[in-house]
Write a protein that holds these residues in place. Sequence first.
Motif, PDB file in Angstrom:
ATOM      1  N   ASN A   1       0.859  -1.163  -0.101  1.00 15.76           N
ATOM      2  CA  ASN A   1      -0.025   0.052   0.030  1.00 15.76           C
ATOM      3  C   ASN A   1       0.787   1.157  -0.008  1.00 15.76           C
ATOM      4  O   ASN A   1       0.922   2.254  -0.675  1.00 15.76           O
ATOM      5  CB  ASN A   1      -0.842   0.033   1.165  1.00 15.76           C
ATOM      6  N   ALA A   2       1.887   1.254   0.753  1.00 17.76           N
ATOM      7  CA  ALA A   2       2.828   2.338   0.848  1.00 17.76           C
ATOM      8  C   ALA A   2       3.599   2.540  -0.381  1.00 17.76           C
ATOM      9  O   ALA A   2       3.712   3.660  -0.826  1.00 17.76           O
ATOM     10  CB  ALA A   2       3.607   2.228   2.245  1.00 17.76           C
ATOM     11  N   ILE A   3       3.900   1.530  -0.838  1.00 23.00           N
ATOM     12  CA  ILE A   3       4.988   1.648  -2.162  1.00 23.00           C
ATOM     13  C   ILE A   3       3.909   1.985  -3.478  1.00 23.00           C
ATOM     14  O   ILE A   3       4.197   3.196  -3.794  1.00 23.00           O
ATOM     15  CB  ILE A   3       5.392   0.082  -2.198  1.00 23.00           C
ATOM     16  N   ASP A   4       2.751   1.718  -3.372  1.00 26.14           N
ATOM     17  CA  ASP A   4       1.961   2.074  -4.473  1.00 26.14           C
ATOM     18  C   ASP A   4       1.455   3.556  -4.265  1.00 26.14           C
ATOM     19  O   ASP A   4       1.824   4.379  -5.321  1.00 26.14           O
ATOM     20  CB  ASP A   4       0.389   1.152  -4.306  1.00 26.14           C
ATOM     21  N   LEU A   5       1.227   3.973  -3.079  1.00 24.00           N
ATOM     22  CA  LEU A   5       0.823   5.347  -3.067  1.00 24.00           C
ATOM     23  C   LEU A   5       2.079   6.442  -3.150  1.00 24.00           C
ATOM     24  O   LEU A   5       1.907   7.233  -3.851  1.00 24.00           O
ATOM     25  CB  LEU A   5       0.466   5.619  -1.549  1.00 24.00           C
ATOM     26  N   GLN A   6       3.297   5.990  -2.975  1.00 25.30           N
ATOM     27  CA  GLN A   6       4.556   6.566  -3.133  1.00 25.30           C
ATOM     28  C   GLN A   6       4.772   6.494  -5.074  1.00 25.30           C
ATOM     29  O   GLN A   6       5.143   7.585  -5.383  1.00 25.30           O
ATOM     30  CB  GLN A   6       5.896   5.707  -2.469  1.00 25.30           C
ATOM     31  N   LEU A   7       4.523   5.503  -5.472  1.00 22.87           N
ATOM     32  CA  LEU A   7       4.545   5.521  -6.887  1.00 22.87           C
ATOM     33  C   LEU A   7       3.819   6.334  -7.428  1.00 22.87           C
ATOM     34  O   LEU A   7       4.088   7.132  -8.615  1.00 22.87           O
ATOM     35  CB  LEU A   7       4.483   4.013  -7.393  1.00 22.87           C
ATOM     36  N   ILE A   8       2.414   6.574  -7.132  1.00 23.98           N
ATOM     37  CA  ILE A   8       1.460   7.427  -7.596  1.00 23.98           C
ATOM     38  C   ILE A   8       2.134   8.956  -7.508  1.00 23.98           C
ATOM     39  O   ILE A   8       1.840   9.577  -8.075  1.00 23.98           O
ATOM     40  CB  ILE A   8       0.134   7.180  -7.025  1.00 23.98           C
ATOM     41  N   ALA A   9       2.631   9.070  -5.939  1.00 27.37           N
ATOM     42  CA  ALA A   9       2.791  10.534  -5.823  1.00 27.37           C
ATOM     43  C   ALA A   9       4.278  10.985  -6.769  1.00 27.37           C
ATOM     44  O   ALA A   9       4.227  11.852  -7.398  1.00 27.37           O
ATOM     45  CB  ALA A   9       3.350  10.528  -4.291  1.00 27.37           C
ATOM     46  N   ASP A  10       5.159   9.919  -7.024  1.00 25.76           N
ATOM     47  CA  ASP A  10       6.314  10.251  -7.989  1.00 25.76           C
ATOM     48  C   ASP A  10       6.173  10.048  -9.406  1.00 25.76           C
ATOM     49  O   ASP A  10       6.921  10.707  -9.990  1.00 25.76           O
ATOM     50  CB  ASP A  10       7.385   9.198  -7.199  1.00 25.76           C
ATOM     51  N   TYR A  11       5.427   9.143  -9.749  1.00 26.60           N
ATOM     52  CA  TYR A  11       5.316   8.999 -11.267  1.00 26.60           C
ATOM     53  C   TYR A  11       3.843   9.080 -11.808  1.00 26.60           C
ATOM     54  O   TYR A  11       3.864   8.707 -12.865  1.00 26.60           O
ATOM     55  CB  TYR A  11       5.686   7.454 -11.638  1.00 26.60           C
ATOM     56  N   SER A  12       3.089   9.657 -10.965  1.00 27.02           N
ATOM     57  CA  SER A  12       1.454   9.793 -11.620  1.00 27.02           C
ATOM     58  C   SER A  12       0.832   8.577 -11.955  1.00 27.02           C
ATOM     59  O   SER A  12      -0.149   8.281 -12.569  1.00 27.02           O
ATOM     60  CB  SER A  12       1.457  10.918 -12.699  1.00 27.02           C
ATOM     61  N   GLY A  13       1.221   7.625 -11.235  1.00 32.65           N
ATOM     62  CA  GLY A  13       0.425   6.174 -11.664  1.00 32.65           C
ATOM     63  C   GLY A  13       1.293   5.117 -10.907  1.00 32.65           C
ATOM     64  O   GLY A  13       2.552   5.255 -10.587  1.00 32.65           O
ATOM     65  N   THR A  14       0.860   3.826 -10.733  1.00 32.51           N
ATOM     66  CA  THR A  14       1.604   2.788 -10.435  1.00 32.51           C
ATOM     67  C   THR A  14       1.138   1.443 -11.235  1.00 32.51           C
ATOM     68  O   THR A  14       0.352   1.326 -11.635  1.00 32.51           O
ATOM     69  CB  THR A  14       1.118   2.327  -8.834  1.00 32.51           C
ATOM     70  N   MET A  15       2.273   0.742 -11.731  1.00 39.88           N
ATOM     71  CA  MET A  15       2.058  -0.375 -12.305  1.00 39.88           C
ATOM     72  C   MET A  15       2.232  -1.606 -11.260  1.00 39.88           C
ATOM     73  O   MET A  15       2.097  -2.825 -11.870  1.00 39.88           O
ATOM     74  CB  MET A  15       3.310  -0.584 -13.361  1.00 39.88           C
ATOM     75  N   LEU A  16       2.310  -1.223  -9.839  1.00 43.46           N
ATOM     76  CA  LEU A  16       2.211  -2.654  -9.079  1.00 43.46           C
ATOM     77  C   LEU A  16       0.888  -2.935  -8.683  1.00 43.46           C
ATOM     78  O   LEU A  16       0.254  -4.028  -8.740  1.00 43.46           O
ATOM     79  CB  LEU A  16       2.807  -2.030  -7.797  1.00 43.46           C
ATOM     80  N   TRP A  17      -0.180  -1.947  -8.384  1.00 42.24           N
ATOM     81  CA  TRP A  17      -1.579  -2.307  -8.217  1.00 42.24           C
ATOM     82  C   TRP A  17      -2.215  -3.112  -9.211  1.00 42.24           C
ATOM     83  O   TRP A  17      -2.938  -3.987  -9.023  1.00 42.24           O
ATOM     84  CB  TRP A  17      -2.351  -0.963  -7.955  1.00 42.24           C
ATOM     85  N   PRO A  18      -2.200  -2.803 -10.685  1.00 45.62           N
ATOM     86  CA  PRO A  18      -2.745  -3.732 -11.537  1.00 45.62           C
ATOM     87  C   PRO A  18      -2.350  -5.171 -11.187  1.00 45.62           C
ATOM     88  O   PRO A  18      -3.201  -6.315 -11.444  1.00 45.62           O
ATOM     89  CB  PRO A  18      -2.149  -3.204 -13.001  1.00 45.62           C
ATOM     90  N   MET A  19      -1.309  -5.348 -10.917  1.00 49.78           N
ATOM     91  CA  MET A  19      -0.689  -6.898 -10.610  1.00 49.78           C
ATOM     92  C   MET A  19      -1.404  -7.307  -9.474  1.00 49.78           C
ATOM     93  O   MET A  19      -1.822  -8.719  -9.271  1.00 49.78           O
ATOM     94  CB  MET A  19       0.862  -6.969 -10.522  1.00 49.78           C
ATOM     95  N   ILE A  20      -1.630  -6.655  -8.486  1.00 49.35           N
ATOM     96  CA  ILE A  20      -2.153  -6.977  -7.153  1.00 49.35           C
ATOM     97  C   ILE A  20      -3.679  -7.364  -7.595  1.00 49.35           C
ATOM     98  O   ILE A  20      -4.217  -8.279  -7.273  1.00 49.35           O
ATOM     99  CB  ILE A  20      -2.181  -6.008  -6.279  1.00 49.35           C
ATOM    100  N   ALA A  21      -4.402  -6.675  -8.347  1.00 45.82           N
ATOM    101  CA  ALA A  21      -5.963  -6.900  -8.915  1.00 45.82           C
ATOM    102  C   ALA A  21      -5.845  -8.062  -9.601  1.00 45.82           C
ATOM    103  O   ALA A  21      -6.733  -8.948  -9.410  1.00 45.82           O
ATOM    104  CB  ALA A  21      -6.169  -5.514  -9.711  1.00 45.82           C
ATOM    105  N   LEU A  22      -4.919  -8.567 -10.407  1.00 43.93           N
ATOM    106  CA  LEU A  22      -4.786  -9.646 -11.341  1.00 43.93           C
ATOM    107  C   LEU A  22      -4.759 -10.815 -10.289  1.00 43.93           C
ATOM    108  O   LEU A  22      -5.303 -11.930 -10.514  1.00 43.93           O
ATOM    109  CB  LEU A  22      -3.610  -9.558 -12.203  1.00 43.93           C
ATOM    110  N   SER A  23      -3.947 -10.540  -9.048  1.00 47.94           N
ATOM    111  CA  SER A  23      -3.536 -11.821  -8.237  1.00 47.94           C
ATOM    112  C   SER A  23      -5.028 -12.246  -7.947  1.00 47.94           C
ATOM    113  O   SER A  23      -5.306 -13.436  -7.350  1.00 47.94           O
ATOM    114  CB  SER A  23      -2.566 -11.581  -7.237  1.00 47.94           C
ATOM    115  N   ASN A  24      -5.889 -11.067  -7.410  1.00 47.01           N
ATOM    116  CA  ASN A  24      -7.185 -11.262  -6.635  1.00 47.01           C
ATOM    117  C   ASN A  24      -8.090 -12.087  -7.715  1.00 47.01           C
ATOM    118  O   ASN A  24      -8.674 -12.943  -7.379  1.00 47.01           O
ATOM    119  CB  ASN A  24      -7.806  -9.997  -6.349  1.00 47.01           C
ATOM    120  N   ILE A  25      -7.972 -11.768  -8.961  1.00 48.12           N
ATOM    121  CA  ILE A  25      -8.810 -12.344  -9.796  1.00 48.12           C
ATOM    122  C   ILE A  25      -8.366 -13.753 -10.078  1.00 48.12           C
ATOM    123  O   ILE A  25      -9.269 -14.725 -10.411  1.00 48.12           O
ATOM    124  CB  ILE A  25      -8.703 -11.602 -11.323  1.00 48.12           C
ATOM    125  N   ALA A  26      -7.124 -13.994 -10.202  1.00 52.55           N
ATOM    126  CA  ALA A  26      -6.535 -15.464 -10.431  1.00 52.55           C
ATOM    127  C   ALA A  26      -6.853 -16.235  -9.317  1.00 52.55           C
ATOM    128  O   ALA A  26      -7.293 -17.336  -9.495  1.00 52.55           O
ATOM    129  CB  ALA A  26      -5.095 -15.285 -10.459  1.00 52.55           C
TER     130      ALA A  26
END
Length: 636
Positions: free
Chosen positions: A329-354
Amino acid sequence: MGKYAEDAKELLELVGGRQNIAAVSHCMTRMRFVLSDPSIADVKKIEAMKAVKGSFTQSGQFQVIIGNSVADFYNDFVAAAGIEGVSKDAVKQAAKKNQNLLQRAVTAIAEIFAPLIPAIIVGGLILGFRNCIDSLYLFENGTKTLCDISQFWSGIDSFLWLIGEAVFHMLPVGICWSVTKKMGTTQMLGIVLGLTLVSGQLLNAYAVASTAAADIPFWDFGYFKINMIGYQAQVIPAILAAFTLVYLEKFFRKITPQVVSMIVVPFCSLVLAVIAAHFILGPVGWKIGSAISSVVYAGITGSFKVIFGAVFGFVYAPLVITGLHHMTNAIDLQLIADYSGTMLWPMIALSNIAQGSAVLGMITLQRKNAAAQEVNVPACISCYLGVTEPAIFGVNLKHLYPFVCGMIGSACAAVICVATGTTANAIGVGGLPGILSIQPKYMLSFAICMAVAIAVPFLLTVIVGKKKSMKRSETEMIPEDTEEPVKELKAFLDGRVIPLKEVGDGVFSEGVMGDGLAVIPENETLCAPADGTVTVLMEESRHACGLTLSNGMELLLHVGIDTVDMKGDGFEYLVKEGDKVRTGDPLICFDRKKIKQAGHPDTTVCIITDEGEARGIQFHTGIRAEANDTAVITFE
């Protein structure tokens, strides 16, 4: 010699003997151990014991699930071990010694972010909705968005940013409040500290990169200058500042005379914390957060991004079991703050689906097993909506191979995800709705990833399940037809009936003790849901009761969550052990106000710890029930 004397001796040996037990206590269903060396305990043999229904380790405690008879088991155990038990609080304190620095850090982060998750989810949904109306060019030959052609939706888009900004830009306020709440200090001071980090007087954190160094405002103290920079959406600066405030307040409370503490403590604590936050901790925390996010970003976008994606996608589900996933959670929020988006969260959502798709495979394999489907179907639905615990603990880990199939499917989807650079604007929206948080230009690639996360685990689970002769196994589990009339359990309280997964307790919600349901009460007298015998009471805490029905079914009625900590304050038994009760007879009188003042939910659960001769059990949730009138559980 007690009923469980031999089992107690066996358990004593398997946990490593008396010398390996630093502390032991019990609650309504579990033995709670703090072991000097947890690795000595033979978990497989312990879980194979007839008297044991499962085990797990949490917060430094090794917990062995016994069931309604845990009090008798505990008495036989301490007699066999020749030791004295201690209180639950003492066990918790002792358990901290078994936690290493990483475990303590993860526990702290989890406890800080847990109260913030609902707001983050709302913020993610709102940003996702705004994506759909202001960034998808679906009109006039793909040249305009809904906001471009409609002033109404343009106004909605602008208005909703009010909430989105409050959730993400003002995140440090929530973090500072949550830290002070967790540490038991003044929450209002935490809120004020958070507000000083995002004040409108400061240069917005998002504008720092585009502002020339000479144009950054500053405080001039004559001898030195400090930049007036805000920390919108920054996580680590807020955490560091908040913990500084906490320890300052505790320090000044200790040394300040009571007569002036109301003035001295908050003044000194807050002023020094704000100075530290802007002079030292903010800049340092910003650098640390940026360093962490840059390392993760490099892994996701670098030469080995496909390998990074495969590994992360494969191991995320096991991280959920350990609790380490809270750190993302903390890493995602930091990525959003620094890079205006996160590529980590989509993989988390996909793990849920899997993991949900692996459960879907089990639904297919066990389609004739009504009892299994009562667990499978809700677990699959909740997993597809982003809540994985019922699927992981209730279904996939029980059979193991669906869990592994889900991990493989998650890894495959994650590889495609990072290869296409799929990025989310926000976090909090998991599972299938996760597509709402994806940046519009990546929605198609994420949809492909979703398809992979659905298809691969499903097909693997079905193939492996068939090889394991699941069809024959499920046929053997089908209850035989019976001519007995359908029986029922009445509501034991007035109030709203909810499924166990909404209770929010690790053991009850995950069905470790058994299936059941819960009631959010509107009255204060717990009643018997059926005719039976009172078989278990907790004389010290008086917060729970065990019943045995004529068909052998055993019930656990538990008032509130973690109310054993109240040590009986606000609870009164209206029956004694061995009493025969009829449907509707009062069992426990409790004080809802005292429960809430103690910081516990008053949600009351009914768990079927042993089905006895009952078959085809159905739980009726999502309704408002009246005690002694509404049928909430039916069975044959």
